[in-house]
Motif scaffolding. Structure first.
Motif, mmCIF file in Angstrom:
data_model
loop_
_atom_site.group_PDB
_atom_site.id
_atom_site.type_symbol
_atom_site.label_atom_id
_atom_site.label_comp_id
_atom_site.label_asym_id
_atom_site.label_seq_id
_atom_site.Cartn_x
_atom_site.Cartn_y
_atom_site.Cartn_z
ATOM 1 N N ILE G 63 0.837 -1.209 0.000
ATOM 2 C CA ILE G 63 0.000 0.000 0.000
ATOM 3 C C ILE G 63 0.869 1.255 0.000
ATOM 4 C CG2 ILE G 63 -1.627 1.336 1.419
ATOM 5 C CD1 ILE G 63 -2.694 -1.489 2.342
ATOM 6 N N ILE G 64 1.922 1.224 0.801
ATOM 7 C CA ILE G 64 2.799 2.395 0.903
ATOM 8 C C ILE G 64 3.466 2.696 -0.439
ATOM 9 C CG2 ILE G 64 4.915 3.267 1.999
ATOM 10 C CD1 ILE G 64 4.041 1.471 4.470
ATOM 11 N N THR G 65 3.947 1.638 -1.092
ATOM 12 C CA THR G 65 4.698 1.871 -2.339
ATOM 13 C C THR G 65 3.819 2.397 -3.472
ATOM 14 O OG1 THR G 65 4.476 -0.483 -2.815
ATOM 15 C CG2 THR G 65 6.580 0.266 -1.906
ATOM 16 N N ARG G 66 2.513 2.290 -3.350
ATOM 17 C CA ARG G 66 1.665 2.887 -4.393
ATOM 18 C C ARG G 66 1.900 4.396 -4.483
ATOM 19 N NH1 ARG G 66 -3.632 -0.034 -2.386
ATOM 20 N NH2 ARG G 66 -2.795 -2.153 -2.527
ATOM 21 N N HIS G 67 2.162 5.009 -3.311
ATOM 22 C CA HIS G 67 2.379 6.454 -3.316
ATOM 23 C C HIS G 67 3.866 6.809 -3.171
ATOM 24 C CE1 HIS G 67 -1.922 6.921 -3.018
ATOM 25 N NE2 HIS G 67 -1.915 6.013 -2.069
ATOM 26 N N LEU G 68 4.636 5.892 -2.626
ATOM 27 C CA LEU G 68 6.065 6.139 -2.396
ATOM 28 C C LEU G 68 6.843 5.006 -3.046
ATOM 29 C CD1 LEU G 68 5.640 7.089 1.354
ATOM 30 C CD2 LEU G 68 6.566 8.654 -0.360
ATOM 31 N N PRO G 69 6.956 5.015 -4.369
ATOM 32 C CA PRO G 69 7.494 3.845 -5.076
ATOM 33 C C PRO G 69 8.951 3.541 -4.739
ATOM 34 C CG PRO G 69 7.092 5.688 -6.596
ATOM 35 C CD PRO G 69 6.522 6.089 -5.273
ATOM 36 N N ASP G 70 9.692 4.498 -4.187
ATOM 37 C CA ASP G 70 11.097 4.229 -3.856
ATOM 38 C C ASP G 70 11.283 3.656 -2.457
ATOM 39 O OD1 ASP G 70 11.633 5.277 -6.313
ATOM 40 O OD2 ASP G 70 12.151 7.272 -5.559
ATOM 41 N N ALA G 71 10.191 3.507 -1.736
ATOM 42 C CA ALA G 71 10.294 2.995 -0.362
ATOM 43 C C ALA G 71 10.907 1.594 -0.372
ATOM 44 C CB ALA G 71 8.917 2.963 0.291
ATOM 45 N N VAL G 72 11.756 1.318 0.613
ATOM 46 C CA VAL G 72 12.477 0.037 0.680
ATOM 47 C C VAL G 72 11.930 -0.777 1.858
ATOM 48 C CG1 VAL G 72 14.741 -1.036 1.021
ATOM 49 C CG2 VAL G 72 14.544 1.100 -0.273
ATOM 50 N N PHE G 73 11.691 -2.070 1.618
ATOM 51 C CA PHE G 73 11.183 -2.937 2.679
ATOM 52 C C PHE G 73 12.341 -3.708 3.313
ATOM 53 C CE2 PHE G 73 8.381 -6.810 3.809
ATOM 54 C CZ PHE G 73 8.050 -6.251 5.023
ATOM 55 N N HIS G 74 12.540 -3.525 4.613
ATOM 56 C CA HIS G 74 13.546 -4.276 5.357
ATOM 57 C C HIS G 74 12.810 -5.377 6.101
ATOM 58 C CE1 HIS G 74 16.465 -1.111 4.452
ATOM 59 N NE2 HIS G 74 15.426 -0.305 4.586
ATOM 60 N N GLU G 75 12.795 -6.557 5.520
ATOM 61 C CA GLU G 75 11.865 -7.593 5.955
ATOM 62 C C GLU G 75 12.078 -8.017 7.414
ATOM 63 O OE1 GLU G 75 11.836 -10.984 3.407
ATOM 64 O OE2 GLU G 75 10.240 -11.988 4.568
ATOM 65 N N ARG G 76 13.331 -8.314 7.743
ATOM 66 C CA ARG G 76 13.557 -8.782 9.114
ATOM 67 C C ARG G 76 13.256 -7.698 10.129
ATOM 68 N NH1 ARG G 76 18.769 -12.358 9.870
ATOM 69 N NH2 ARG G 76 17.545 -13.586 11.360
ATOM 70 N N ALA G 77 13.602 -6.462 9.771
ATOM 71 C CA ALA G 77 13.364 -5.341 10.682
ATOM 72 C C ALA G 77 11.902 -4.912 10.648
ATOM 73 C CB ALA G 77 14.266 -4.179 10.317
ATOM 74 N N ARG G 78 11.150 -5.419 9.714
ATOM 75 C CA ARG G 78 9.735 -5.056 9.513
ATOM 76 C C ARG G 78 9.568 -3.539 9.351
ATOM 77 N NH1 ARG G 78 7.027 -7.607 14.610
ATOM 78 N NH2 ARG G 78 8.953 -6.733 15.454
#
Lengths: 226, 226, 226, 226, 226, 226, 226, 226
Positions: G63-78
């Motif tokens: 949902i976040i990346t729909r508006h902030l496409p450069d956002a990075v997901f740090h999976e372990r850190a959630r």
């Protein structure tokens, strides 16, 4: 090893037994690395102490066996064991439960002690609301040199036991119960408040700790002279 | 009466026993008014039920006797009693303690039951870490129709008792103990979690409640036909 | 029996009622062995006391009926019953609830008392926030010889009841509620602190214990003479 | 003896050590009767096991010595001891404390073990915030066969110890601390959660229990053969 | 003022009532400075709102009157009041207690509401174990516009009240009780879990808060139009 | 009605609002009977007060609408409402939240107050870590006559609010948070300990109670004269 | 923004870092609005501080990346991060864990500090039951200017660390453990009771808070002169 | 030194500051030995770091000065200090309290930081129920490099502060309060749950720890270059 897991390989030398790997919360990658490293040590460095993985799921056991194909899964005890079981014939560990629901935790204790070299006597479902069931087993109990007493509900078993035997009694509270059992807190408190002297206690459902302590006690009788 | 105290005089008619006056926190003035009112009722209205003042200090007993000169102080039970004790000869109440430190609470229970008309059998210091002491009293215990089991420390007594007798067991936890006894919370939890059926429990150190409940149970055997 | 289950068959003789088998946490194998052994006893040794299995799941009921085909499943009470229900016609047990959410626990109490030989009067959803609903049932309540008062939320019912009747009141807190209800701890504390004398308490959601205690009280009126 | 105290004189035969008399809450009369009875047994029946009175006040010690004039008061340990101390020369008990405030509880443990026949090594104020103080004592610690680790505050000592030695470690939490120490609950939880295997725990400030368990462990090395 | 006390003098303008000075833990010097500053404000700036000092000891009252000689000590309420009491004739606050031991907290609430301008009706010792005592006061209760319900022990009073009246009920738990009353936690939980809607709760023994909230509610009826 | 549900139909007359039906734990059968009875009353007896079902699941809403087809489901508030909303135009209720996660509980409060006749102003996500967001809304807040302040995490909002306004503040803690939030216990304690006077508190997540109390306060301004 | 979310955009100016958006309990609609608003600010107002979303699920990241496409997901850190990572080269933050199960919380701390401009040294699985593993890393630890010490189980790591280094130690308890670990309460208490001075503590599993505090400490060394 | 006290003299070298001697529970003999040893070190080994004795009683101060005649007693802070105060002129520590009752704990923090070389700004009694008092001090607060925020009651101060400043905030809960304040547990929970990032927490009433941590943070700005 890699940055995230850092096994304590000197442990057997220092404490007389290898590290027990607590598996909940470990990622598959971490577990795989650990198994791999243990395999390497057993092969290259002839490390021959047993190693245990505790609270193992069947899926985790699968991962472990990829690197340690001889590892044995003890389903009820939720333990994966690597190495020899019962091999040193240390006698005198008894594992006792109050109810039949306490058996999985008791098995965890028994299997742990076995991998540490002990022979274990199991006396299950002898709880105190029908006191004659316990009294009937007195001869067995009085032969023991360390008793692991496993109980949930109100946890009265170690108190009664503690007044009947002369060896150390290690009490293991279980989370069997409901309401104000509070997931095992009630039997834990019962055991810590026990009016029977010499009863010592481990964490709720900590069969590993109970079995380990009992084995440590019995081992000394064989290994040390007065 | 005055605005601050408001005795429940219909209580004996409704519940079969007069109000028990809980004295801690009562001002001297309040206590004096209560004693005065009870004296008036006993005289003018021929109220003849016994009345108890609980957790009484010697100073409070003094205040009470100014208006109720026949009141008796039961020091260990911390009860001031007005009226007849043991007069209805209801038999079958037994009060049992685990340790000798539990005796004051047990006396509170016993004296309460006696003022409610019962004869009470006292079996003190028979706790479970030396189980033979309890088993030795089985004949007495099996004659009882209501047992008040008073225990602090780990509170295992009612569980063991509950498996040995067929009458109701009322468990009274006491604050005897230290550390994680938590002022009686540990034996309270033990009793509520008891794996022995039919054990019911009252508040910590509530000897009054335990004796009252036992008397209520036994009274019905005399007063009611099936 | 096998090593893991160890039924207490002398219990009916000692305490007047057979063991109640608490089913959560029992493995299917354990349950099967227990059912088999009970079946054998009922046949070979003409054991004719009723036996109850508590907190039974439908799957566990299935396992039980393989060996005990006449066992009856009381779904709301989560009890599987073996033997006769209500057969001794002991009158005087009333089971009362504060709300309709408390009914499952109340049924557990009622069914237990019935298997112990009692006839049970049910008065449900008469809680204290609309006090007239309770007062309207006073005639029924005053006929009772043991009342099981079942309540969640704030648990005030037994206190109000305790001031209106002369028979013993056994309070059963339920886990109905949310937030600082703490899964039933709040009504439990309310009941233990009750300013009404003679109220005794059992564990949260322990309908079995409440019904058992009530039946034990009433049974004595029929079986014992003063 | 009288109705209120009921000593467990078979205890030494059953468990290898006499009852320890817990003194708080005992009335002077009760204490006097107990001392008298012990004196009688020692004289008439040549009972020669040591007996301990725990948590003794100087006033209580006075009462005891009226009947047991040879009793010795160990002020810091708050123990009155009757009989021989350290006489069996069981070696291998070490008592360790984290801070100097933990010394009274440690003394309770040490004196108990000594009356049970042990020689005790004391290592005080070696806590973990300055880890070098503990590491400096490793040779002493590795010679032990049972270590009683006494700690308040955060209670980390037994965890660090448990990873350094191979003998059983019995952890005794103390009430030294403030705020969320909660009178010793915090170090108790630390010890029960210890990631070091083989650590077992007793109640807060329970030096008696810790010393007793350690002596029981070491005694077996002398008394039993594998 | 000096560095350590920093009175909130704008409070009356913002919230309609001056700060209440909580006195426990204040040093004599701090208290003296506060009294001095209040005196200055009343004189120089014609501040004419009432001010309260709560939980005042007689010694602290002495210190206050050095600077505020007209201050009145309400001993039972442990309040020192400065200014006019009951002057605005706001009617509709009722303060009700379950027992006579709850009176000090009730007085704290009543005196607070009086200094805020209210006339207060006191109905003491009408608790729920004898429900008729409460029902007898229904006409008075139904006239109230805000009821402060003060109760210790099991705290059931506000629940019963809440189902009988239409005005807001503010529940004040008290620390009257013992055992699992936990210093007022039990009645607090009862009140927060109340199945009667519209009951709101303040801290244990917080008579000030209860009286303040009630006065705030009633004041609006006089001061605001729909 | 049937034996298990026993609606309190006199409630609107006594307390000014109908019973709110708490739905968790109710069986489908019970819910159906309740809806049926309410429908009957609205039709036959022209009962025209609104009725609310709280903590309703979509499935339960379905059951209710079978008998009450005009019932409206407020999904976020988890309320099914029967009757008119906002119809009496009582102004002055404001519902404020600290965070956006608190909105569901706030909606429960707001919808409840609306069904009781109020117009409600919503001010969401104005929490105290960025205090300017709250200060920006002061004009709105100062117009309110009763504020429901909803907050999870550390729950500081009502304290800050309480120092800024003169109307009653009803604090509703929510279970938004983790770790030592303890499911809302932390904000509950914050609110009960608030140093701002006049803040009263309801159970965790009890939006119903908060909205109900606020409506009760505001209603009086319209209905009663000084 | 809309009525339900109300971002604190002045925060970076006031506190030196943007708001961290705590995602659990946020509706998809709320999250979408927040992301949209942040995107607008970054574009229109050239806001260039990093922003973090914490405890993000993969679905929420979508949902976040729909508006902030450069956002990075740090999976372990959630964590979903927006902006530059590690860009200011603040050196001196070390993140240490006791076990490998603590790694996800440690990653949360490390990633947070990195988005705040820091370079982070990770030292994982060096816990105190094998103290040599920690001592081996002393050179690294002594270079740090702020250490985030992450530990579950008994949580002894920060105590041992605190006695070995001179920089501030921020302790983060984790919920790794079972039984009386109480979901992280046990290590939290250990850390708060630490006998090592200068250890400060954040909420259980609050890696964000730990990393944030460490970055704040280190940032000052670069930004401020004595 | 003797067997019972074992000072950690390397501490200043390792951590930058000498051991703080926690005095409660220390015997006079232990204290005397400690003071003697410190005196010897200061003389013979020119140890010149400051040393603190915390929670000192006037009697204990007397004992200390027998060996350390220049020691200074800070009565409110309950600290006896040995060495130079404020000598390194580290600026940037601010100590803030919510109420005047929190001053003793704040003084403990301030004096500790001063002995560690800092200059300390004191801002007392600026609590959040009158938020303008805090906002008025913003310029002072924004100059700080480490703020020790001391608060009892509901403990909201650090949360509000944390959103207003960019430096680290160390929260110290105090035991000022009553009822569900639980001796400081409530403000502790508030602080741990704070929605303001970067707030870290120490034990209840732990002014020493708060001041120590603040000094450690500020010292690095002076001693280390980026």
């Amino acid at each position: 090893m890699n940055a995230e897991v850092n096994l304590d390989f000197g442990r057997a030398a220092r404490t007389g037994f290898s590290e027990v790997i607590y598996c909940p919360g470990k990622s598959d990658g971490q577990l795989s690395l650990i198994a791999q490293e243990i395999a390497r040590r057993r092969e290259e460095e002839s490390e021959n102490e047993s190693t245990l993985f505790s609270r193992v799921t069947p899926e985790q056991h699968e991962i472990i066996t990829r690197h340690l194909p001889d590892a044995v899964f003890h389903e009820r005890a939720r333990i994966t064991g690597v190495g020899t079981r019962g091999g040193r014939h240390y006698r005198g560990v008894a594992v006792v439960t109050a109810g039949s629901g306490d058996v999985p935790v008791a098995e965890e204790a028994a299997v742990t002690a076995e991998y540490m070299g002990c022979e274990v006597k199991r006396l299950y479902d002898v709880g105190v609301a029908g006191i004659h069931r316990l009294l009937a087993r007195l001869p067995d109990l009085r032969e023991a040199r360390a008793i692991v007493a496993v109980a949930g509900m109100e946890g009265a078993l170690p108190t009664v036991l503690g007044g009947l035997v002369s060896c150390p009694v290690i009490a293991v509270p279980t989370s069997v119960g409901y309401g104000v059992n509070f997931g095992g807190v009630a039997p834990l408190l019962t055991m810590l408040n026990s009016c029977a002297l010499g009863v010592t206690v481990v964490n709720i459902d900590n069969g590993i700790g109970g079995g380990y302590a009992a084995a440590t006690i019995v081992r000394q009788i064989y290994e040390r002279q007065g």
